[in-house]
Design a protein around this motif. Structure first.
Motif, PDB file in Angstrom:
ATOM      1  N   MET A   1       0.823  -1.212   0.000  1.00 16.47           N
ATOM      2  CA  MET A   1       0.000   0.000   0.000  1.00 16.47           C
ATOM      3  C   MET A   1       0.854   1.259   0.000  1.00 16.47           C
ATOM      4  O   MET A   1       0.383   2.327  -0.383  1.00 16.47           O
ATOM      5  CB  MET A   1      -0.954  -0.010   1.199  1.00 16.47           C
ATOM      6  N   GLY A   2       2.124   1.146   0.377  1.00 13.71           N
ATOM      7  CA  GLY A   2       2.980   2.325   0.391  1.00 13.71           C
ATOM      8  C   GLY A   2       3.531   2.670  -0.975  1.00 13.71           C
ATOM      9  O   GLY A   2       4.016   3.764  -1.211  1.00 13.71           O
ATOM     10  N   LYS A   3       3.450   1.722  -1.910  1.00 15.70           N
ATOM     11  CA  LYS A   3       4.039   1.925  -3.233  1.00 15.70           C
ATOM     12  C   LYS A   3       3.179   2.855  -4.078  1.00 15.70           C
ATOM     13  O   LYS A   3       1.972   2.664  -4.195  1.00 15.70           O
ATOM     14  CB  LYS A   3       4.177   0.562  -3.921  1.00 15.70           C
ATOM     15  N   VAL A   4       3.824   3.855  -4.639  1.00 17.44           N
ATOM     16  CA  VAL A   4       3.129   4.753  -5.562  1.00 17.44           C
ATOM     17  C   VAL A   4       3.650   4.429  -6.959  1.00 17.44           C
ATOM     18  O   VAL A   4       4.862   4.355  -7.153  1.00 17.44           O
ATOM     19  CB  VAL A   4       3.419   6.219  -5.215  1.00 17.44           C
TER      20      VAL A   4
ATOM     21  N   THR B   1       9.684   6.707  -6.552  1.00 10.32           N
ATOM     22  CA  THR B   1      10.976   6.174  -6.152  1.00 10.32           C
ATOM     23  C   THR B   1      11.117   6.255  -4.640  1.00 10.32           C
ATOM     24  O   THR B   1      10.234   6.755  -3.955  1.00 10.32           O
ATOM     25  CB  THR B   1      12.107   6.951  -6.840  1.00 10.32           C
ATOM     26  N   ALA B   2      12.237   5.749  -4.138  1.00 11.01           N
ATOM     27  CA  ALA B   2      12.462   5.796  -2.702  1.00 11.01           C
ATOM     28  C   ALA B   2      12.572   7.240  -2.234  1.00 11.01           C
ATOM     29  O   ALA B   2      13.213   8.048  -2.905  1.00 11.01           O
ATOM     30  CB  ALA B   2      13.729   5.036  -2.361  1.00 11.01           C
TER      31      ALA B   2
ATOM     32  N   SER C   1       7.448   7.039  -3.285  1.00 11.02           N
ATOM     33  CA  SER C   1       6.604   6.099  -2.549  1.00 11.02           C
ATOM     34  C   SER C   1       6.459   6.576  -1.118  1.00 11.02           C
ATOM     35  O   SER C   1       7.295   7.337  -0.620  1.00 11.02           O
ATOM     36  CB  SER C   1       7.224   4.709  -2.557  1.00 11.02           C
ATOM     37  N   ASN C   2       5.390   6.097  -0.464  1.00  6.05           N
ATOM     38  CA  ASN C   2       5.159   6.479   0.921  1.00  6.05           C
ATOM     39  C   ASN C   2       6.058   5.634   1.829  1.00  6.05           C
ATOM     40  O   ASN C   2       5.935   4.417   1.846  1.00  6.05           O
ATOM     41  CB  ASN C   2       3.679   6.243   1.248  1.00  6.05           C
ATOM     42  N   PRO C   3       6.968   6.264   2.553  1.00  9.38           N
ATOM     43  CA  PRO C   3       7.889   5.472   3.375  1.00  9.38           C
ATOM     44  C   PRO C   3       7.264   4.969   4.676  1.00  9.38           C
ATOM     45  O   PRO C   3       7.767   4.044   5.286  1.00  9.38           O
ATOM     46  CB  PRO C   3       9.006   6.459   3.679  1.00  9.38           C
ATOM     47  N   LEU C   4       6.166   5.594   5.097  1.00  6.26           N
ATOM     48  CA  LEU C   4       5.652   5.293   6.436  1.00  6.26           C
ATOM     49  C   LEU C   4       5.264   3.818   6.620  1.00  6.26           C
ATOM     50  O   LEU C   4       5.674   3.202   7.606  1.00  6.26           O
ATOM     51  CB  LEU C   4       4.484   6.217   6.779  1.00  6.26           C
ATOM     52  N   PRO C   5       4.507   3.207   5.661  1.00  7.11           N
ATOM     53  CA  PRO C   5       4.136   1.806   5.885  1.00  7.11           C
ATOM     54  C   PRO C   5       5.354   0.896   6.051  1.00  7.11           C
ATOM     55  O   PRO C   5       5.341   0.000   6.895  1.00  7.11           O
ATOM     56  CB  PRO C   5       3.349   1.440   4.631  1.00  7.11           C
TER      57      PRO C   5
END
Lengths: 508, 125
Positions: free
Chosen positions: B51-54, B58-59, B77-81
């Motif tokens: 779910m964090g991947k957009v 990228t990182a 990408s969302n790093p939180l998850p």
């Protein structure tokens, strides 16, 4: 100092736990743990006083503002739960030394105190945090230490039994499934809202978004429905709601007496707190009870649970197991109170969290006294004990009256609220069932009274004497409290009513 | 087609989740139960990471440019998850360690790790 109270409440036992491992020396470790527990209780009292005085307290960890940082949020409900969890933690630990000297191997005592403090940290953390993922971490801290505490019964338990290991293992499997369900639910909610802060999530769940060309509220999406399903099942497992209670009887029966008293009084109550937060603070009562039939479901399950667990309790020959089944029934009363979703019903549920914690804590401490002297928890061994251990048995009987809900005990107050909530809705069959189930409680309490006072002691127990005063004092502190809060209801029921009204108010 | 290929990761998650859950319930060997529990937990880790991947992201590391072509990155990408799941992995490891420790003790006490045999021994007592 004053404004850092919320975090000190968590940090103090968390730091003291590894210190116990370093110190190791039994008396010093006990002194440290005892000082920490009473200090935590004092902090919880101060927090409740502040919340009642000036309303909700928020605390931002490390100064990072919510919703990005982790926030501790203390309203009346959480302050009330913090108060009785830390209070019972302190009283039960004061009871511990003699009891664990008999029931836990001496070289493992420091481990007992470490796990105990960790478990307390986890339970308090769940109650104080305003962040869902933080809640999951604290839940696992408390659960993992609870598994270890239960397994301590295997090396020195009285009666010594390897079954504590299997009980701990089953609890671990069930508990982890429950916690993972909760984690899935939190993940799905995060997916839809992009936040983990409970208050922020509540707002975002009510926002309107565009999905595949149609506009709807976030909480109308299927993802949120699935999240709610995972969360409510996971939490029900943790709070041992019938029929997900299978882990509870063995875990309570084979754990050392002190551990049983602590877990029975606090662990399931804190899980109920999570359920209240989920329903009323996050998704809202309208979502849980009107769009989804959670109220009907809770009511049916709790009513079946009350009857089945109470009847099962009547047929137990092991008294600890009997009290464990009684706990399942009492969780039923609490869930029943929640299902009414009215101020009276919710007050009944919250006040019963408190009252049942005192009653069951006191009863299991009295069991600890009996185990110390008898080395058994079987009903047969309790014959004639009323004459040899009059103080212990008197405490047990008062606790038993509380379970039944006799007027002037705390149990009466909870049942009064539940019955008036049922009648207010016009559901008189529910009210009748609550009354009838009290008769079932009379039956199982009476079996013990009959054995203890009206039967002759078997010969091997002729020499049994009263438990030491240092154990009777904590037992009477809890049992006495059930009478005090049965007569003086402005504190318990008053605070519970305020908490219930606040919960119902925030939900549109 | 979009439901099957576009949500590829989620199908993997569900498959693993159900496999793990089934193993926990159906297997009577305690070690296999723990393995099932692990698979079940790991499926949730995948769920979070997915779910964090957009798409195309990228990182989220500075400087936000490709280190050879110098092209600037716009989506991350969302790093939180992923960070959350680091914590959950630690919890999972602790749970597994705890479970295995209990199994060692159970084996010492009963001489077996088959649940049926353990329950049979308990009934005999």
């Amino acid at each position: 100092m004053e404004q850092h109270l919320p975090v000190l409440l968590i940090i103090t036992p968390l730091i003291a736990a590894p210190l116990c491992v370093l110190v190791r020396q039994r008396v010093a470790v006990f002194g440290l743990a005892l000082a920490v527990c009473w200090a935590v209780f004092a902090m919880a009292i101060m927090l409740l006083a502040r919340v009642l005085d000036s309303g909700e307290i928020t605390y931002q960890l490390g100064g990072w503002a919510a919703p990005w940082g982790i926030e501790y949020r203390i309203d009346t409900l959480s302050a009330f739960v913090l108060l009785f969890v830390s209070g019972i933690g302190a009283v039960v630990l004061s009871f511990a030394p003699h009891s664990i000297a008999r029931e836990i191997r001496k070289d493992q005592h420091y481990l007992f105190f470490t796990e105990y403090l960790l478990c307390l940290t986890g339970l308090l953390g769940i109650t104080i945090t305003g962040d869902l993922f933080n809640l999951f971490v604290f839940l696992e801290i408390s659960s993992l230490s609870a598994y270890a505490l239960i397994s301590l019964g295997a090396r020195g338990g009285v009666p010594k039994t390897r079954r504590a290991l299997i009980a701990a293992f089953h609890y671990l499997v069930m508990g982890t499934i429950g916690a993972t369900f909760i984690l899935i639910g939190i993940g799905l909610l995060y997916m839809m809202t992009g936040t983990l802060n409970m208050a922020d999530m509540a707002v975002r769940l009510r926002e309107t978004v565009e999905i595949n060309g149609s506009f709807k509220q976030v909480n109308e999406t299927r993802t949120v429905l699935v999240a709610f399903a995972f969360l409510s099942v996971g939490i029900s497992l943790k709070m041992a709601l019938f029929p997900l209670h299978m882990w509870l009887p063995n875990a309570y029966t084979y754990a050392p007496s002190v551990v049983t008293a602590f877990l029975a009084a606090t662990a399931t109550k804190v899980s109920v707190y999570i359920l209240l937060r989920l329903i009323f603070t996050i998704v809202g009562a309208g979502f849980a009870f009107e769009r989804l039939p959670l109220d009907t479901e809770l009511m049916v399950l709790s009513m079946i649970g009350i009857v089945v667990a109470s009847v099962t309790a009547i047929f137990q020959t092991n008294i600890k197991r009997m009290l464990a089944y009684s706990s399942v029934a009492q969780i039923g009363y609490i869930a029943l109170g929640i299902s009414f979703a009215s101020p009276d019903g919710l007050t009944g549920a919250i006040v019963h969290l408190f009252n049942h914690a005192l009653i069951k804590g006191g009863l299991f401490l009295a069991m600890g006294c009996l185990v110390l002297r008898l080395g058994s928890t079987e009903l047969d061994d309790m014959r004639g004990i009323g004459r040899r251990m009059p103080w212990t048995m008197f405490a047990w009987v008062v606790g038993g009256l509380g379970l039944i809900g006799v007027p002037t005990t705390a149990g009466f107050i909870s049942k009064w609220y539940l019955i008036s909530a049922a009648l207010e809705r016009g559901w008189w069959p529910v009210a009748v069932l609550v009354l009838l189930s009290s008769l079932l409680a009379v039956a199982y309490v009476w079996r013990v009274v009959e054995a203890a006072y009206f039967q002759d002691a078997p010969e091997q127990h002729a020499e049994v004497t009263e438990a030491p005063v240092v154990m009777l004092i904590p037992t009477y502190a809890l049992i006495g409290a059930t009478i005090v809060f049965g007569l003086w209801t402005s504190v318990s029921a008053g605070v519970a009513r305020q908490a219930a009204e606040l919960l119902l108010e925030v939900t549109p | 087609m979009r439901e099957i290929l576009g949500l590829y990761n989620y199908w993997v998650v569900i498959f693993l989740m159900m496999t793990g859950f089934y193993v926990v319930i159906a297997r009577r060997n305690l070690i296999k139960k723990v393995i099932g529990l692990n698979i079940f937990q790991i499926s949730v880790f995948l769920l979070y990471i997915t779910m964090g991947k957009v798409t195309g992201g990228t990182a989220p590391i500075l400087p936000a440019r490709h280190f050879t072509t110098g092209e600037e990155f716009q989506t991350f990408s969302n790093p939180l998850p992923s960070v959350l799941i680091l914590t959950a992995i630690v919890v999972g490891v602790a749970t597994t360690a705890m479970a295995l420790a209990l199994i060692v003790r159970i084996h010492e006490a009963y001489g077996t790790i088959e649940e049926d045999e353990i329950l049979a021994q308990d009934r005999e007592q």
